[in-house]
Design an enzyme around this catalytic site. Sequence first.
Site, PDB file in Angstrom:
ATOM      1  N   GLU A 273     -35.043  77.016  38.424  1.00 58.40           N
ATOM      2  CA  GLU A 273     -34.634  78.079  39.360  1.00 58.40           C
ATOM      3  C   GLU A 273     -33.131  78.063  39.577  1.00 58.40           C
ATOM      4  O   GLU A 273     -32.661  77.904  40.702  1.00 58.40           O
ATOM      5  CB  GLU A 273     -35.336  77.868  40.710  1.00 58.40           C
ATOM      6  CG  GLU A 273     -36.845  77.777  40.642  1.00 58.40           C
ATOM      7  CD  GLU A 273     -37.466  77.303  41.956  1.00 58.40           C
ATOM      8  OE1 GLU A 273     -36.752  76.725  42.810  1.00 58.40           O
ATOM      9  OE2 GLU A 273     -38.670  77.503  42.137  1.00 58.40           O
ATOM     10  N   PRO A 274     -32.328  78.242  38.538  1.00 58.54           N
ATOM     11  CA  PRO A 274     -30.874  78.194  38.733  1.00 58.54           C
ATOM     12  C   PRO A 274     -30.354  79.472  39.376  1.00 58.54           C
ATOM     13  O   PRO A 274     -30.811  80.571  39.052  1.00 58.54           O
ATOM     14  CB  PRO A 274     -30.337  78.052  37.301  1.00 58.54           C
ATOM     15  CG  PRO A 274     -31.373  78.701  36.442  1.00 58.54           C
ATOM     16  CD  PRO A 274     -32.701  78.512  37.135  1.00 58.54           C
ATOM     17  N   GLY A 275     -29.432  79.338  40.296  1.00 59.84           N
ATOM     18  CA  GLY A 275     -28.792  80.491  40.913  1.00 59.84           C
ATOM     19  C   GLY A 275     -27.289  80.421  40.688  1.00 59.84           C
ATOM     20  O   GLY A 275     -26.719  81.137  39.857  1.00 59.84           O
ATOM     21  N   ARG A 312     -18.177  81.298  52.478  1.00 58.33           N
ATOM     22  CA  ARG A 312     -18.290  79.912  52.007  1.00 58.33           C
ATOM     23  C   ARG A 312     -17.202  78.976  52.520  1.00 58.33           C
ATOM     24  O   ARG A 312     -17.498  77.838  52.883  1.00 58.33           O
ATOM     25  CB  ARG A 312     -18.362  79.848  50.473  1.00 58.33           C
ATOM     26  CG  ARG A 312     -19.567  80.592  49.892  1.00 58.33           C
ATOM     27  CD  ARG A 312     -19.841  80.255  48.438  1.00 58.33           C
ATOM     28  NE  ARG A 312     -20.284  78.890  48.278  1.00 58.33           N
ATOM     29  CZ  ARG A 312     -19.537  77.881  47.940  1.00 58.33           C
ATOM     30  NH1 ARG A 312     -18.266  78.046  47.649  1.00 58.33           N
ATOM     31  NH2 ARG A 312     -20.027  76.675  47.865  1.00 58.33           N
ATOM     32  N   TYR A 316     -19.181  76.113  54.482  1.00 59.63           N
ATOM     33  CA  TYR A 316     -19.319  74.842  53.761  1.00 59.63           C
ATOM     34  C   TYR A 316     -17.988  74.127  53.552  1.00 59.63           C
ATOM     35  O   TYR A 316     -17.924  73.191  52.769  1.00 59.63           O
ATOM     36  CB  TYR A 316     -19.928  75.077  52.372  1.00 59.63           C
ATOM     37  CG  TYR A 316     -21.177  75.920  52.335  1.00 59.63           C
ATOM     38  CD1 TYR A 316     -22.362  75.465  52.914  1.00 59.63           C
ATOM     39  CD2 TYR A 316     -21.179  77.157  51.701  1.00 59.63           C
ATOM     40  CE1 TYR A 316     -23.512  76.238  52.862  1.00 59.63           C
ATOM     41  CE2 TYR A 316     -22.326  77.930  51.647  1.00 59.63           C
ATOM     42  CZ  TYR A 316     -23.486  77.460  52.228  1.00 59.63           C
ATOM     43  OH  TYR A 316     -24.610  78.227  52.163  1.00 59.63           O
ATOM     44  N   CYS A 342     -11.056  88.349  63.897  1.00 59.77           N
ATOM     45  CA  CYS A 342     -10.565  87.668  65.096  1.00 59.77           C
ATOM     46  C   CYS A 342     -11.292  86.357  65.342  1.00 59.77           C
ATOM     47  O   CYS A 342     -12.099  86.238  66.271  1.00 59.77           O
ATOM     48  CB  CYS A 342     -10.689  88.605  66.297  1.00 59.77           C
ATOM     49  SG  CYS A 342      -9.668  90.054  66.069  1.00 59.77           S
ATOM     50  N   GLU A 343     -11.044  85.385  64.486  1.00 58.14           N
ATOM     51  CA  GLU A 343     -11.588  84.030  64.589  1.00 58.14           C
ATOM     52  C   GLU A 343     -10.583  83.122  63.908  1.00 58.14           C
ATOM     53  O   GLU A 343     -10.111  83.446  62.825  1.00 58.14           O
ATOM     54  CB  GLU A 343     -12.892  83.894  63.784  1.00 58.14           C
ATOM     55  CG  GLU A 343     -14.035  84.757  64.208  1.00 58.14           C
ATOM     56  CD  GLU A 343     -14.980  84.080  65.182  1.00 58.14           C
ATOM     57  OE1 GLU A 343     -14.821  82.864  65.464  1.00 58.14           O
ATOM     58  OE2 GLU A 343     -15.859  84.780  65.682  1.00 58.14           O
ATOM     59  N   TYR A 371     -23.584  83.277  46.273  1.00 54.12           N
ATOM     60  CA  TYR A 371     -23.456  83.027  47.712  1.00 54.12           C
ATOM     61  C   TYR A 371     -22.154  83.627  48.253  1.00 54.12           C
ATOM     62  O   TYR A 371     -21.536  83.093  49.161  1.00 54.12           O
ATOM     63  CB  TYR A 371     -23.586  81.516  48.017  1.00 54.12           C
ATOM     64  CG  TYR A 371     -24.835  80.916  47.402  1.00 54.12           C
ATOM     65  CD1 TYR A 371     -26.087  81.217  47.924  1.00 54.12           C
ATOM     66  CD2 TYR A 371     -24.772  80.121  46.255  1.00 54.12           C
ATOM     67  CE1 TYR A 371     -27.242  80.716  47.340  1.00 54.12           C
ATOM     68  CE2 TYR A 371     -25.922  79.613  45.661  1.00 54.12           C
ATOM     69  CZ  TYR A 371     -27.152  79.919  46.216  1.00 54.12           C
ATOM     70  OH  TYR A 371     -28.294  79.430  45.622  1.00 54.12           O
TER      71      TYR A 371
HETATM   72  C1  PLP Z   1     -31.356  77.990  46.640  1.00 51.86           C
HETATM   73  C2  PLP Z   1     -32.497  77.593  45.814  1.00 51.86           C
HETATM   74  C3  PLP Z   1     -32.386  77.564  44.417  1.00 51.86           C
HETATM   75  C4  PLP Z   1     -31.082  77.874  43.696  1.00 51.86           C
HETATM   76  O1  PLP Z   1     -30.160  76.852  43.851  1.00 51.86           O
HETATM   77  P1  PLP Z   1     -28.777  76.873  43.036  1.00 51.86           P
HETATM   78  O2  PLP Z   1     -28.073  75.669  43.534  1.00 51.86           O
HETATM   79  O3  PLP Z   1     -28.082  78.130  43.373  1.00 51.86           O
HETATM   80  O4  PLP Z   1     -29.099  76.770  41.593  1.00 51.86           O
HETATM   81  C5  PLP Z   1     -33.502  77.236  43.674  1.00 51.86           C
HETATM   82  N1  PLP Z   1     -34.682  76.944  44.266  1.00 51.86           N
HETATM   83  C6  PLP Z   1     -34.835  76.943  45.618  1.00 51.86           C
HETATM   84  C7  PLP Z   1     -36.145  76.626  46.187  1.00 51.86           C
HETATM   85  C8  PLP Z   1     -33.751  77.261  46.422  1.00 51.86           C
HETATM   86  O5  PLP Z   1     -33.896  77.256  47.744  1.00 51.86           O
END
Ligand code: PLP
Length: 411
Positions: A273-275, A312, A316, A342-343, A371
Amino acid sequence: MEFQYRGNELYCEGVNLSDVAGRAGTPCYVYSWAMIEKRYRAYDAAFGDLPHTVCYAVKANSNLSLLRLLAGLGAGFDIVSGGELFRVLKAGGDPAKVVFSGVGKTAVEIEYALDSGIFSFNCESEAELALIDELAGRRGVQARIAVRVNPDVDAFTHPYISTGLREHKFGVDISEVEGVYARALGLKNLLLDSVSCHIGSQLLDASPLFEAIEKMRALVGRLRAGGAPIRHLDLGGGLGVPYRCGDEAPVIADYGGRVRAMLAAQDLHVMIEPGRSITGEAGALLSRVLYRKRNGEKEFVIVDAAMNDLLRPVLYHAHHEIIPLTKNGRPDITADVVGPVCESSDFFARDRVMADVQPGEAVAVCTAGAYGFVLSSNYNSRPRTPEVLVEGEAWRVIRKRETHEDLIRGE
Ligand SMILES: *Cc1c(COP(=O)(O)O)cnc(C)c1O
């Protein structure tokens, strides 16, 4: 790389970004399709002949045009809400390749997902299992379940994006998972042939991922021995990207190669599940300098983007490189880069050695494709930015800039 200078001008693929900033206006997000495609294909290739599905994590960047292009490559999708499922379906994504993650799914979201025929639910509690069983039973269907395991591995990343320790809200503790499956085998509307984990995000060192995979592989053996016919193993996302010049991120091919070696001959279909590692480096936030000013010893570069556009740095303490769209040849300065909100927390960089950009000149806030826009808001009644997609020599707006009318819609 897809973002690089030609002479003094910063390009994304074959497009001069000064041209985009001038015509689409600033602030504005820009994405390189070539890079997103390359990253998706790198994941797909890295797992080779190991049966696998790459489920892009929609929350990283959920623009419909990107989802549509990814769906066209055969991507699956990892969603965390009914809204994300709606986007995936609108974009032509295949529901049979959708996994639904998240610690707080509502009954309405679960019903929507069941009716859409998604692949599986990554479940985070026994109460959720009971609810899905009941809702699936009412529909006369079986819901595929992967309990999300908390493998108790420290991802050594920012505390807000670390998820795999016992103290976190996510998943079921690995020491309790076998009991959960044993009890859930009695729920007749659940198909318990999957298991999942996700230990955190922005990992620059992949070794915690391998530690987690090792624990998951052993767990699969125990679950099978306990009667759960495990066939699918979801390894989550998490590979980091180099935000800071000089950072080294894990190489997708190396990661996949090692996973392939670890999981060969386990008779498992692997999901990932890469994002961030797909869209992060493919995006930049373009912004124009409004003013320069000096308060005491401090130099400020005031730009037209703000924390509502890119959260971000505030959320973070993230570092993003900030570079000029046109190099002007002046010596570097040390400055804070701040926005109009205004922060005092509205900053992109503090005490940064950077180009001496003057009012009217534009900058790129780099590595903002994941993100970024998705975390943006209308704080200070600022319309959200447009999003632009570059493909080779061409670019187009894939989300319009919001108007003042958009701001009050629904009020
Ligand atoms: C956020 C998330 C991801 C993606 O994470 P990345 O760090 O963006 O690759 C995959 N799986 C789950 C369950 C998440 O919450």
